[in-house]
Design a protein around this motif. Structure first.
Motif, PDB file in Angstrom:
ATOM      1  N   ASN A 408       0.829  -1.200   0.000  1.00 12.82           N
ATOM      2  CA  ASN A 408       0.000   0.000   0.000  1.00 12.82           C
ATOM      3  C   ASN A 408       0.867   1.255   0.000  1.00 12.82           C
ATOM      4  OD1 ASN A 408      -2.242  -1.727   0.226  1.00 12.82           O
ATOM      5  ND2 ASN A 408      -2.058  -1.737   2.458  1.00 12.82           N
ATOM      6  N   SER A 409       0.226   2.408  -0.210  1.00 17.12           N
ATOM      7  CA  SER A 409       0.956   3.668  -0.234  1.00 17.12           C
ATOM      8  C   SER A 409       0.056   4.772   0.284  1.00 17.12           C
ATOM      9  CB  SER A 409       1.419   3.991  -1.666  1.00 17.12           C
ATOM     10  OG  SER A 409       2.187   5.175  -1.698  1.00 17.12           O
ATOM     11  N   ASN A 410       0.640   5.703   1.064  1.00 18.24           N
ATOM     12  CA  ASN A 410      -0.139   6.791   1.663  1.00 18.24           C
ATOM     13  C   ASN A 410       0.559   8.121   1.434  1.00 18.24           C
ATOM     14  OD1 ASN A 410      -2.109   5.015   2.995  1.00 18.24           O
ATOM     15  ND2 ASN A 410      -0.366   4.393   4.241  1.00 18.24           N
ATOM     16  N   LEU A 411      -0.240   9.157   1.196  1.00 18.59           N
ATOM     17  CA  LEU A 411       0.257  10.517   1.008  1.00 18.59           C
ATOM     18  C   LEU A 411      -0.321  11.429   2.069  1.00 18.59           C
ATOM     19  CD1 LEU A 411      -0.110  11.103  -2.849  1.00 18.59           C
ATOM     20  CD2 LEU A 411       2.034  11.230  -1.581  1.00 18.59           C
ATOM     21  N   SER A 412       0.492  12.319   2.588  1.00 19.86           N
ATOM     22  CA  SER A 412       0.025  13.391   3.463  1.00 19.86           C
ATOM     23  C   SER A 412       0.936  14.582   3.184  1.00 19.86           C
ATOM     24  CB  SER A 412       0.084  12.979   4.938  1.00 19.86           C
ATOM     25  OG  SER A 412      -0.432  14.012   5.758  1.00 19.86           O
ATOM     26  N   VAL A 413       0.432  15.518   2.355  1.00 15.56           N
ATOM     27  CA  VAL A 413       1.293  16.560   1.808  1.00 15.56           C
ATOM     28  C   VAL A 413       0.671  17.930   2.047  1.00 15.56           C
ATOM     29  CG1 VAL A 413       2.539  17.331  -0.235  1.00 15.56           C
ATOM     30  CG2 VAL A 413       1.884  14.920  -0.013  1.00 15.56           C
ATOM     31  N   PRO A 414       1.379  18.857   2.716  1.00 20.89           N
ATOM     32  CA  PRO A 414       0.887  20.233   2.835  1.00 20.89           C
ATOM     33  C   PRO A 414       1.018  20.953   1.494  1.00 20.89           C
ATOM     34  CG  PRO A 414       3.047  20.043   3.845  1.00 20.89           C
ATOM     35  CD  PRO A 414       2.644  18.659   3.454  1.00 20.89           C
ATOM     36  N   VAL A 415      -0.038  21.686   1.099  1.00 19.34           N
ATOM     37  CA  VAL A 415      -0.028  22.413  -0.174  1.00 19.34           C
ATOM     38  C   VAL A 415      -0.502  23.838   0.060  1.00 19.34           C
ATOM     39  CG1 VAL A 415      -0.388  20.334  -1.554  1.00 19.34           C
ATOM     40  CG2 VAL A 415      -2.366  21.639  -0.753  1.00 19.34           C
ATOM     41  N   SER A 416      -0.109  24.716  -0.835  1.00 22.15           N
ATOM     42  CA  SER A 416      -0.503  26.126  -0.730  1.00 22.15           C
ATOM     43  C   SER A 416      -1.842  26.401  -1.382  1.00 22.15           C
ATOM     44  CB  SER A 416       0.572  27.014  -1.373  1.00 22.15           C
ATOM     45  OG  SER A 416       0.767  26.642  -2.732  1.00 22.15           O
ATOM     46  N   GLY A 417      -2.321  25.437  -2.167  1.00 18.03           N
ATOM     47  CA  GLY A 417      -3.611  25.596  -2.834  1.00 18.03           C
ATOM     48  C   GLY A 417      -3.445  25.691  -4.337  1.00 18.03           C
TER      49      GLY A 417
END
Length: 654
Positions: A408-417
């Protein structure tokens, strides 16, 4: 507490009789022989029978001790069972079904597909096939139903749980192709192929019992090579050419059974064993990985291969070869940013299939400032796919790669929009010699996740009166006002309001309106969008008086006498002009004469607008008056207005 489903009682009776019969010929009537001991000519014939490439077949035949030829020269595999266990077996049967028990024998991986793999757990009578002639002296034989608890008349909850798990694992092995893996009997005609024009066919895999019951030798499974597309000879008894998996020889474990099923079906598709050049007929893998056509009973990841593992003796491109017989699924999600699947809103629940190592699935999202969280799951409990996720911005820059958790793979990424892409791919764990590559990293996956919605300010609508006409004219005047060209860039227009500038209005988008009087009117259109924003457009309408008509008038009347010696007559020269003072030709002039001479006359003006009227002659010695009066002027396109005459009547006296 166990739930039970009735098995075929008639079949269980046949099995008992079959056991008594088959014990007399199981071993002695094996008419097959090792392909390694066969001549090149025999192996060339066998390759043609299996519809496979000759040289690769001969290579496999020379090295594989488990490849055999039957009495007619057709090739088959007798495949290894689970290795002998050392110590106690600590793996319990699964007691929890993956699906409702009522669906156990109704499972389909791709309903409606033209090709089918039927997992037959219910027992089967094999008749009129090469199996019968080679291993049963031509007699029919019965394979018993799948049974783990010694109660062949019923399916317990744990038995159905095993069946469901086997189905799910096999379905995952064949997920990239357009084929229905099913536990529901599709009927004989959906399995066997009767002609080259028959496009709906497949293979039955009979699962149950032991190889010693009719086969006469120890095996986990057996299959003829290349029978998936073989055309069955029509006989008095309907038949197909099944593959067999002997579940008792596999400990009745779902994992072992499913590996054997996918392996045997691979043989029917023309695939050989994945072995090694050191004499190992079945490569059992490394680093938790093994090939499907090798021995993967105790490996977590078992995949198709192209023979790039250590000491490989088989370089078949297995996925390519399968695709020659079963069409690959069409790509449900495109592999470029330009064609990415657009996800609306701020949550994701999607899935797909990675079909091959070149397949990458792109999903486009619009996220506000915050964190994009995506959870990606490969198929459970037996993923071929090792899923990789990444987040890419609109410039193509990879912002983050997902954290791996098993397959499996998971993403948790802060973005500016802004706009972003979630990219799903199948990856390997390293090179083929010490780990595994992305070649066989294919199969189903699911995605779930969320992000903050985009805060986008509302854009006001645009009011347009384009198309309104006429915008000027003479009275009476009716104007068609057009508001339908108005638009809202980020929503919809919900209302229209026309103000015509004369005290009246309308809420219609397009409307006809009659101008009430001469004048200039500044009309306005106000549109409102679904967020309450408004826009106004103005348009000026001019209504004019009608143009005055052309008219005729008398501009002069000149009188004189036209004498002779004894007689004389009165003469009147009249000029007719228009409103601009220009002489009007071909105008008809009507006059009356009274006095010394009386009468009426009609004459037509010349090109300069003049006309001459002469009276009858009278004696020159007579005295008195003669009065000329214009009674009418006329000409087409003109009106006569006597009030505009310079004079209408004049008198001559003597």
């Amino acid at each position: 507490m166990y739930n039970y489903t009735m098995k075929n009682l008639t079949l269980s009776v046949v099995v008992v009789v079959f056991f008594l019969t088959v014990s007399m010929f199981a071993g002695p009537d094996d008419k097959s022989y090792s392909a390694r001991e066969s001549s090149d000519a025999q192996n060339e014939y066998a390759a043609k029978e299996a519809q496979v490439e000759v040289e690769s077949f001969k290579k496999a035949a020379r090295s594989d001790k488990d490849m055999r030829l039957d009495r007619t020269g057709r090739p088959l595999y007798v495949c290894q069972a689970v290795p002998t266990q050392v110590g106690p077996d600590t793996k319990p049967y699964s007691a929890t079904a993956l699906y409702p028990l009522a669906q156990t024998f109704l499972l389909h991986s791709r309903p409606g597909a033209a090709k089918v793999i039927y997992l037959d757990f219910t027992g089967h009578v094999t008749t009129g096939t090469s199996w019968n002639s080679t291993f049963a002296a031509g007699a029919d034989f019965t394979s018993p139903a799948f049974d783990t608890d010694g109660s062949p008349a019923t399916y317990s909850t744990s038995e159905q749980a095993v069946i469901q798990e086997v189905w799910k694992r096999v379905a995952e092995d064949y997920a990239p192709w357009d084929i229905d893996v099913t536990t529901e009997d599709p009927g004989m005609e959906a399995i066997r192929r009767l002609s080259s024009g028959d496009t709906r066919y497949g293979v039955r895999c009979v699962i149950g019992g032991s190889s010693t019951e009719w086969f006469g030798r120890s095996a986990g499974g057996a299959a003829y090579i290349g029978t998936f597309t073989r055309i069955c000879t029509t006989t008095t008894k309907p038949n197909d050419i099944p593959a067999f998996v002997f579940s008792l020889k596999l400990g009745n474990h779902a994992k072992y059974i499913s590996e054997a099923v996918s392996h045997e079906i691979g043989h029917t598709l023309g695939l050989y064993h994945s072995g090694q050049t050191n004499g190992n007929g079945y490569y059992s893998g490394h680093a938790g990985w093994a090939p499907i056509m090798g021995l993967g009973y105790d490996r977590d990841t078992v995949q198709w291969t192209m023979g790039d593992y250590p000491l490989s003796n088989n370089n078949q491109d297995q996925m390519y070869l399968i695709t020659q017989l079963i069409p690959r699924l069409p790509d449900e999600h495109m592999s470029t940013a330009a064609k990415a699947a657009v996800i609306t809103g701020n949550t994701l629940n999607a899935g797909g299939v990675i079909h091959d190592r070149s397949d990458v699935d792109w999903f486009k999202i619009s996220a506000g400032q915050g964190t994009v969280t995506i959870n990606g799951l490969a198929a459970s409990p037996s993923a071929n796919l090792k899923l990789s996720l990444s987040l890419v911005d609109e410039s193509g820059k990879v912002l983050a790669t997902g954290t791996s958790s098993g397959t499996n793979s998971n993403l948790s990424v802060p973005v500016s929009g802004g706009n972003y892409f979630i990219v799903a791919d199948g990856v390997g764990t390293g090179d083929a010699l010490t780990a595994y590559t992305d070649y066989g990293s294919v199969g189903r996956f699911s995605l779930s996740g969320s992000w903050l919605p985009v805060s986008i300010p509302n854009v006001a609508p645009v009011a347009l009166t384009t198309g309104t006409k006429p915008i000027s004219g003479i009275m009476p005047l009716t104007v068609d006002y057009v508001g339908s060209n108005s638009y809202d860039p980020d929503g919809v227009i919900v209302s229209y309001l026309w103000n015509f500038g004369d005290g009246s209005s309308s809420i219609l988008r397009n409307v006809s309106h009659k101008i009430p009087a001469v004048g200039q009117y500044n009309a306005s259109l106000t549109v409102t969008d679904n967020s309450g924003a408004q826009s106004v457009s103005m348009i000026s309408i001019t209504a004019s008086e009608p143009a005055p008509p052309n008219y005729l008038k008398v501009s002069s009347m000149a009188l004189s006498w036209a004498p002779t010696r004894w007689m004389s007559g009165a003469r009147c020269i009249i000029r007719v002009v228009d409103q601009s003072g220009n002489g009007v030709s071909r105008a008809t002039v009507n006059i009356t004469v009274k006095g010394l001479v009386s009468g009426m006359a009609t004459a037509t003006t010349d090109r300069s607008g003049f006309v001459r009227i002469d009276t009858n002659r009278i004696l020159s010695r007579l005295s008195g008056e003669i009065t000329f009066t214009v009674t009418n002027l006329s000409r087409t396109g003109y009106v006569y207005d006597a009030t505009k005459n310079t004079l209408t009547s004049t008198t001559l006296t003597r």
